[in-house]
Structures are given as structure tokens and as C-alpha cells.
Write a protein that holds these residues in place. Structure first.
Motif, PDB file in Angstrom:
ATOM      1  N   GLU A  43      48.574 -35.682 -23.111  1.00 58.40           N
ATOM      2  CA  GLU A  43      48.698 -36.477 -21.889  1.00 58.40           C
ATOM      3  C   GLU A  43      49.783 -37.531 -22.044  1.00 58.40           C
ATOM      4  O   GLU A  43      50.556 -37.775 -21.113  1.00 58.40           O
ATOM      5  N   GLY A 102      52.962 -35.820 -21.501  1.00 58.99           N
ATOM      6  CA  GLY A 102      53.194 -35.419 -20.115  1.00 58.99           C
ATOM      7  C   GLY A 102      53.539 -36.592 -19.231  1.00 58.99           C
ATOM      8  O   GLY A 102      54.334 -36.460 -18.303  1.00 58.99           O
ATOM      9  N   LYS A 103      52.959 -37.778 -19.505  1.00 66.35           N
ATOM     10  CA  LYS A 103      53.246 -38.893 -18.642  1.00 66.35           C
ATOM     11  C   LYS A 103      54.405 -39.718 -19.167  1.00 66.35           C
ATOM     12  O   LYS A 103      54.727 -40.742 -18.598  1.00 66.35           O
ATOM     13  N   SER A 108      45.746 -25.481 -27.378  1.00 62.22           N
ATOM     14  CA  SER A 108      45.476 -25.375 -25.946  1.00 62.22           C
ATOM     15  C   SER A 108      45.116 -26.738 -25.368  1.00 62.22           C
ATOM     16  O   SER A 108      45.480 -27.050 -24.236  1.00 62.22           O
ATOM     17  N   ILE A 155      48.476 -28.480 -24.806  1.00 60.16           N
ATOM     18  CA  ILE A 155      49.187 -27.998 -23.615  1.00 60.16           C
ATOM     19  C   ILE A 155      48.460 -28.448 -22.358  1.00 60.16           C
ATOM     20  O   ILE A 155      49.084 -28.870 -21.368  1.00 60.16           O
ATOM     21  N   ALA A 156      47.113 -28.395 -22.403  1.00 67.03           N
ATOM     22  CA  ALA A 156      46.350 -28.862 -21.241  1.00 67.03           C
ATOM     23  C   ALA A 156      46.620 -30.338 -20.985  1.00 67.03           C
ATOM     24  O   ALA A 156      46.742 -30.765 -19.834  1.00 67.03           O
ATOM     25  N   ILE A 207      49.356 -32.016 -21.738  1.00 70.33           N
ATOM     26  CA  ILE A 207      50.705 -32.192 -21.188  1.00 70.33           C
ATOM     27  C   ILE A 207      50.695 -31.892 -19.698  1.00 70.33           C
ATOM     28  O   ILE A 207      51.240 -32.638 -18.874  1.00 70.33           O
ATOM     29  N   ILE A 208      50.035 -30.785 -19.325  1.00 68.59           N
ATOM     30  CA  ILE A 208      50.000 -30.415 -17.909  1.00 68.59           C
ATOM     31  C   ILE A 208      49.255 -31.480 -17.108  1.00 68.59           C
ATOM     32  O   ILE A 208      49.712 -31.909 -16.035  1.00 68.59           O
ATOM     33  N   TYR A 209      48.116 -31.961 -17.659  1.00 63.96           N
ATOM     34  CA  TYR A 209      47.350 -32.970 -16.941  1.00 63.96           C
ATOM     35  C   TYR A 209      48.144 -34.251 -16.763  1.00 63.96           C
ATOM     36  O   TYR A 209      48.145 -34.860 -15.686  1.00 63.96           O
ATOM     37  N   LYS A 229      51.406 -34.644 -16.718  1.00 67.61           N
ATOM     38  CA  LYS A 229      52.491 -34.482 -15.758  1.00 67.61           C
ATOM     39  C   LYS A 229      51.961 -34.485 -14.352  1.00 67.61           C
ATOM     40  O   LYS A 229      52.502 -35.108 -13.444  1.00 67.61           O
ATOM     41  N   ARG A 230      50.811 -33.786 -14.124  1.00 71.12           N
ATOM     42  CA  ARG A 230      50.280 -33.711 -12.763  1.00 71.12           C
ATOM     43  C   ARG A 230      49.838 -35.079 -12.266  1.00 71.12           C
ATOM     44  O   ARG A 230      50.103 -35.445 -11.121  1.00 71.12           O
ATOM     45  N   ASP A 290      52.793 -37.212 -11.376  1.00 70.08           N
ATOM     46  CA  ASP A 290      53.362 -36.868 -10.078  1.00 70.08           C
ATOM     47  C   ASP A 290      52.458 -37.290  -8.938  1.00 70.08           C
ATOM     48  O   ASP A 290      52.920 -37.545  -7.827  1.00 70.08           O
TER      49      ASP A 290
END
Lengths: 108, 76
Positions: free
Chosen positions: A96, A99-100, B17, B20-21, B23-25, B27-28, B31
Motif C-alpha cells: 500500500e 501504491g500510494k 500476492s 501486489i494486492a 499496491i493495487i489497493y 493506487k486505487r 485515485d
């Protein structure tokens, strides 16, 4: 300050900086080597051949739940499993952060 | 040195996993939160403008109505 003093001081600072960097390199090289030695085996992502094994492991745990075998785990084993699960959870938080694009908080 | 431990494939897949989860979380959620923050900032800007306007008016009124020793000289 005379120009000669300025030049001498610059050379003195550059010599100190090269010493600093070479000392840092010689300090970190063996530690980096040990890190790689362990990381090459322990931190690699699973190869495509290992993913079916992982799915089989999940099925084994589920069958253990159904058969009641999980009720017989010792406290030591349960503690160890809890630590492993916590570590896996921490990888989620690291993802996380990636990602952020920030360590603390969302930079909106 | 202790030999490196062979990690079970289940743990390895779970770790990566989860990464990766995450990273996706991340980013979402980023946004999702970005337009909300922009909206809040816009609203804050507008309210600040209104408030400053009111303060300016209040200050002008106060200055016009204040009695000071200097104004005594202007009395007719």
C-alpha cells in the motif's frame, strides 16, 4: 579568505568525502553480501511451479479445519503461525505504501 | 552462518500476492481520495474568500466609526 586557502579547503573536503564513501562501502559490502545470501533463497517470489503447491497447501489447511485437526495445534505452533500471518499482512501494508507513493498518509 | 531457510511455497505466494494486492489497493485509494481532496481545497478557498471579504468590510466599518484623538481636530 585567500584563493589558496579556498582551494586547499576544497581539496581537504573532497579527500574527506572520498574517505567517507570508501568507509561506507567497505562497511556495507559484507553486510550486503550476507543479505543477498539469505534473500536469494528466502525472499524470491514463487516460481510458477510452486503456485499449485501453494494451492494444495491452502486445501490442506481447509481440510484440517473440517476434520478438527486444527484444534490440536499447540500454543507454540499457534504463536508461530500468528507471527507468519502478521508478517504476510505487513507485506500488504508495504504494497500500500508503494501504491500510494508515500510512507505516511496519502499525498493528495 | 545459519543456512538460509527454505520457505514454504504457500507463504511465498501469500507474501507476494499480499504485496501486489497492497499496491493495487494503495493506487486505487489514492485515485479515489485525490478528487475529494481537490474538492475540499476548492471549497476551502471559496469560503476563505468570503470570510476575507466580510473581514474587510467589518474593518472598514470599524475604521470609519472609530473615535480617536486625531479625529477631534476634524470636528466642524
Amino acid at each position: 579568505m585567500t584563493q589558496q586557502r579556498i582551494v586547499e579547503d576544497t581539496f581537504h573536503d573532497m579527500a574527506n568525502m572520498t574517505l567517507f564513501f570508501s568507509a561506507a562501502a567497505s562497511y556495507s559490502k559484507p553486510r550486503l553480501a550476507t543479505f543477498w545470501h539469505y534473500a536469494k533463497v528466502e525472499l524470491v517470489p514463487p516460481s510458477p511451479a510452486e503456485i499449485p503447491q501453494a494451492i494444495a497447501g491452502v486445501k490442506k489447511i481447509l481440510s484440517g479445519v473440517n476434520s478438527g485437526r486444527l484444534g490440536q495445534t499447540t500454543v507454540k505452533e499457534a504463536f508461530r503461525n500468528g507471527l507468519v500471518c502478521t508478517e504476510v499482512l505487513m507485506w500488504f501494508y508495504i504494497g500500500e505504501c508503494i501504491g500510494k507513493r508515500g510512507i505516511v498518509g496519502y499525498d493528495v | 552462518m545459519v543456512p538460509p531457510v527454505a520457505v514454504s511455497p504457500l507463504i511465498k505466494t501469500a507474501r507476494y500476492s499480499a504485496l501486489i494486492a497492497g499496491i493495487i489497493y494503495g493506487k486505487r485509494r489514492y485515485d479515489q481520495l485525490k478528487p475529494i481532496a481537490a474538492e475540499e481545497r476548492r471549497v476551502e478557498e471559496e469560503e476563505k474568500k468570503v470570510r476575507e471579504e466580510q473581514e474587510r468590510i467589518a474593518k472598514a466599518i470599524a475604521e470609519a466609526s472609530e473615535e480617536s484623538i486625531l479625529n477631534l481636530m476634524k470636528m466642524p
